[in-house]
Structure formats: structure tokens, C-alpha cells
Write an enzyme that holds these catalytic residues in place. Structure first.
Site, PDB file in Angstrom:
ATOM      1  CG  HIS A 192      -1.140 -10.313   6.846  1.00  0.00           C
ATOM      2  ND1 HIS A 192      -0.942 -11.557   7.398  1.00  0.00           N
ATOM      3  CD2 HIS A 192      -0.149 -10.145   5.931  1.00  0.00           C
ATOM      4  CE1 HIS A 192       0.108 -12.122   6.846  1.00  0.00           C
ATOM      5  NE2 HIS A 192       0.616 -11.283   5.948  1.00  0.00           N
TER       6      HIS A 192
ATOM      7  N   GLY B 287       6.339  -1.341  -0.451  1.00  0.00           N
ATOM      8  CA  GLY B 287       7.607  -1.676   0.195  1.00  0.00           C
ATOM      9  C   GLY B 287       7.882  -0.782   1.390  1.00  0.00           C
TER      10      GLY B 287
ATOM     11  CG  HIS C 221       5.021  -7.741  -2.164  1.00  0.00           C
ATOM     12  ND1 HIS C 221       6.034  -6.827  -1.940  1.00  0.00           N
ATOM     13  CD2 HIS C 221       4.656  -8.194  -0.933  1.00  0.00           C
ATOM     14  CE1 HIS C 221       6.270  -6.758  -0.646  1.00  0.00           C
ATOM     15  NE2 HIS C 221       5.454  -7.564  -0.008  1.00  0.00           N
TER      16      HIS C 221
END
Length: 478
Positions: free
Chosen positions: A238, A408, A405
Site C-alpha cells: 500500500h 503483479g 490491478h
């Protein structure tokens, strides 16, 4: 049970509160959950008085309503039945549904094997594997799975509603040169990373008053922790970062094609989502018995009490994750005196009720995958030194209207830690012109696949509308 239903739920609950349900005898979580879903869907235009009269009648004479198609489930909660713990055993299918893999040469065998197991579930309708895929718990990261009337907690993921948010400001390169120091200070003072704790200044957002927090005992217990963690970012991969984005000509945002200062964040629903995931995964595994290799893919029937509770809880966790990003972007903009031109955002750990091209209604799980319906905007990040891409979907049915998304992972955290030194990471950052606040070698750029290769592997899924390069990155320091 789509997001619109839950927005209607909140409108309805604005006039009839959980306390009022308790006063008329709706004191258990199952009855409340059923009322929330049923009333918001079928009785949203009724007055509070009409609803109280109806619900009181159901409680007092449930036998008169138990066979009603709409109200029968509510009535059944007031008819005493012998408590029996039910579980069902399932076998895996030999003939599986349609699976499409994108960028398969760059995807490890173990991730493909996980996807094959998911495709053999009796409830599976269709699947897709994105080019950033790698192994995960249950469904691989980058896996997309459509199921028939069933939701799989581990196919959503532990960090429910993990998402991206991109704010674009009407400032150019010169802003970062002039105010780089202030941007670093703002990132240090107005973000919080780590498993526990939160920002020093109490954060406010309407999500904390969401009546769904009162719908189950679990959510009631998690509300205070959610308040403490609002606006924080967690750990792992994050981040919150400032950088420059160059928009393409004729972009769908309607903004001039030039470079802009932008803020990009990646995080999820913190402790709220993790607790929901663990709670309902246990229920799923206790009630849905599968062969050992597929145990983590246990599902909840969407018509069951647990299925309804999970769906409501998942929606709340998704809204909470969005609220965390809202606070991050509001705080950053206010600290630096910036005004946003636009914000683009998307979940990538979530489940949606969708309609396939052949008309079938399914539950689409995207675990580390970006929704990419036709014209739908999304963000696909790379690493702390590489590009992130602003894209719009092309609406490809074979991919279940999805895209990757991110880049990876290519290395495990352990391998990344062992293969990179702090000094080598500092040199990589310097060469890329990136300042890192916090962070660790576990998240070094070489731990990830090449984002350019990943984007190239999904040209049929998305159109690139902008390219973001990070300049000042804030992450969790291990």
C-alpha cells in the site's frame, strides 16, 4: 444485491432506525439483516408508519406471512424451529467452464493451477486470469471468477475493497520543484501506515454513521476500530504518492492533453475488511465442505442468512475503503492548498452482481483485478519507480469485463528481501528521480513484473488514457 440496493437501504434507514426495529421486537441480527434487504428493495417508497405497521404485523402473526414470496424469510425468524447445524459436501467437476488467460507466458504454474481448481467448483460459470496473476489464498491474485448465486469470501480477498484512487490537480512540474519539501511533510503528517493505529487528528466521514454498522454483532464490534483507522493505509504494497501524469489526446476525462501533478493511493478496508473476511470464511468452510485442495474456495449461498450478512458487510467494507481514500486525498489537498480537477477510483478486491453477454446473472469476484466494462475508468499501478496507467475498459466478455490491478509480484517477500540491499534500492530510487519515505526492500521494483509487458498483454481489454510517474512515495517501513 448491487450497490444501488445498498444506497437505497441507507435512504430507507434514514427514516427508520435500528433502535426502532428493536422497539418492535426485531432484536436479532438475522431479522434485521432480512428487513434491511427486503424493505430497501420492495418497500422503499413506504412511510415510516406504514413500515412499522407492516413489520409489527409480521412479528405478531408470522404464520400469516411465512409463505409470502417477499416477506416469508422475515416471518420465518419468528417461528420457532429446532436448531440444526447444516453442512453440505460437494465434489469438484471434471468438465469445467470457460477460462481465458491473458499473458500466460508470464504467469507462474501454481497460479494457473489455483485457477483451474476454482473453475472446477460446481457454482463456477466462467473465469479469467489477468497478466499480473500470481498465487494467493484460494483464488490467485489476478483471478476473476463468475459464480451462480454464490459468493466466495476468499475469492474477494482478505482486504475487502482494496482499491486505487487518483486525484489530478491543475498544477505542473514546477509545483513539485517549488513545494517538494512541503509535499514530503504533508505525506509524513497526514498519512499513517502500519497494522495498528491511525492519524493523530480525528477523521470524519459519513460512512462511520452508516446504519449497516448496527446490522450484525460483528459489525457493531468493529465500528470503533474503523473510526480509529479511518484515513490510514495499512502495510505491504500500500502507498500514497505524488507524481506527474500525462493525459492522452481526446481522453475521456475531458481534460487538455498535458502533464499534471497527481496524487495516487492504494489501500483497502483495514481491520474492518480483514475481520469480516475471516469471520465469513470460517462460516463458509464449516457449511460448504469441499475436497482439501479447494477448501479455501468454500462459498456462501446468496439466499442464506450468512450470504446476505456477508454481502451487506462486504458493501460496508468497500464503502469504508473508499472513505479512507477520501480522507487521504482531502487531507493532502488541504495541506498543500491544491484543488482537484477530478478523482478516478476503483475497487480491485470485491464482488459484484453482473449480467453476462448471454443474459446470465452472476456474481463476479475480482481478486486483484480491475473492473473494465466498456468506458469504465481504472488505474493499473506498477512499482515505486515505474509507471502507473490510467485506462478505460473495452468491455470484453471473455475477460469478465476485467483487467489487471497492477504489475503483479514476481518474487515472494522473502526472496525480494534476500535479493536486494538497502543501498542498491537507494540507487534505483535515485536513478528514477524518486524520493521514498518509509518503504522496504520487500517492495523493491525488481520484485514486480514489468508493467509495460503487463499492459501490452491486455491491449484488447483496456485503452490507455494517461501515464503516471511517481516522484515522492510514502509506504510502510518494515
Amino acid at each position: 444485491m448491487d450497490s444501488l440496493l445498498y444506497n437505497l437501504l441507507r435512504t430507507y434507514m434514514g427514516s427508520l432506525r435500528i433502535k426502532e426495529l428493536s422497539k418492535i421486537g426485531y432484536t436479532n441480527d438475522r431479522a434485521r439483516s432480512l428487513v434491511i434487504n427486503t424493505i430497501s428493495k420492495h418497500f422503499k417508497h413506504h412511510t415510516k408508519e406504514e413500515l412499522i405497521t407492516l413489520l409489527t404485523g409480521i412479528k405478531e402473526k408470522p404464520e400469516q406471512y411465512v409463505n409470502d414470496e417477499v416477506l416469508g424469510k422475515i416471518a420465518s425468524t419468528f417461528i420457532e424451529k429446532e436448531e440444526v447445524t447444516h453442512h453440505k459436501e460437494f465434489t469438484l467437476l471434471e468438465q469445467t467452464g470457460r477460462l481465458k488467460i491473458y499473458g500466460g507466458k508470464e504467469i507462474e504454474h501454481a497460479a494457473k493451477k489455483q485457477m483451474e481448481i476454482a473453475m472446477s467448483l460446481p457454482v463456477t460459470v466462467q473465469g479469467a486470469l489477468m497478466p499480473d496473476a500470481h498465487t494467493g489464498y484460494g483464488l490467485p491474485i489476478g483471478g476473476v471468477l463468475a459464480t451462480d448465486n454464490a459468493v466466495i469470501p476468499y475469492a474477494v480477498g482478505v482486504d475487502i475493497g482494496c482499491r486505487m484512487s487518483l486525484s489530478i490537480f491543475d498544477e505542473g512540474e514546477s509545483f513539485i520543484k517549488r513545494y517538494g519539501y512541503q509535499m514530503k511533510v504533508a505525506l509524513k503528517e497526514w498519512t499513517h501506515f502500519g497494522m495498528e493505529g491511525g492519524l493523530e487528528v480525528e477523521q470524519e466521514h459519513p460512512v462511520l454513521d452508516d446504519p449497516a454498522f448496527q446490522a450484525t454483532d460483528l459489525l457493531k464490534k468493529l465500528q470503533s476500530k474503523a473510526a480509529r483507522q479511518l484515513g490510514s493505509s495499512g502495510s505491504g504494497n500500500h502507498f500514497v504518492e505524488f507524481g506527474m501524469i500525462r493525459l492522452s489526446e481526446d481522453n475521456s476525462l475531458g481534460l487538455p492533453a498535458k502533464e499534471y501533478v497527481a496524487l495516487l493511493s492504494h489501500s483497502g478496508s483495514r481491520g474492518l475488511g480483514a475481520n469480516i473476511a475471516m469471520h465469513y470464511t470460517k462460516i463458509a468452510m464449516d457449511t460448504c465442505k469441499l475436497p482439501r485442495e479447494a477448501q479455501q474456495l468454500a462459498w456462501l449461498d446468496m439466499n442464506s442468512e450468512a450470504g446476505q450478512e456477508y454481502w451487506l458487510s462486504m458493501q460496508l467494507a468497500g464503502d469504508y475503503a473508499k472513505a479512507c481514500h477520501d480522507r487521504i486525498h482531502i487531507n493532502m489537498a488541504k495541506a498543500l492548498g491544491l484543488e482537484r480537477l477530478i478523482t478516478i477510483e476503483n475497487h480491485h478486491n470485491f464482488a459484484w452482481e453482473e449480467i453476462l453477454d448471454d443474459g446470465r446473472k452472476v456474481i463476479v469476484h475480482r481478486k486483484g483485478a480491475t473492473p473494465a466494462h466498456k468506458g469504465e475508468p481504472g488505474i493499473i499501478p506498477g512499482s515505486m519507480t515505474t509507471a502507473a496507467y490510467l485506462v478505460t475498459g473495452k468491455g470484453v466478455d471473455q475477460s469478465l469485463f476485467s483487467a489487471s490491478h497492477g504489475a503483479g509480484r514476481m518474487m515472494s517477500r522473502k526472496r525480494a528481501r534476500e535479493s536486494m540491499t538497502v543501498s542498491a534500492l537507494k540507487k534505483m530510487l535515485a536513478d528514477a528521480g524518486v524520493t521514498l519515505i518509509g518503504g522496504s526492500v520487500e517492495e523493491n521494483p525488481l520484485a514486480y513484473k514489468d508493467i509495460e509487458t503487463v499492459i501490452a498483454a491486455q491491449q484488447e481489454l483496456v485503452t490507455v488514457e494517461g501515464r503516471f510517474l511517481p516522484r515522492i512515495v510514502r509506504m510502510y517501513k518494515e
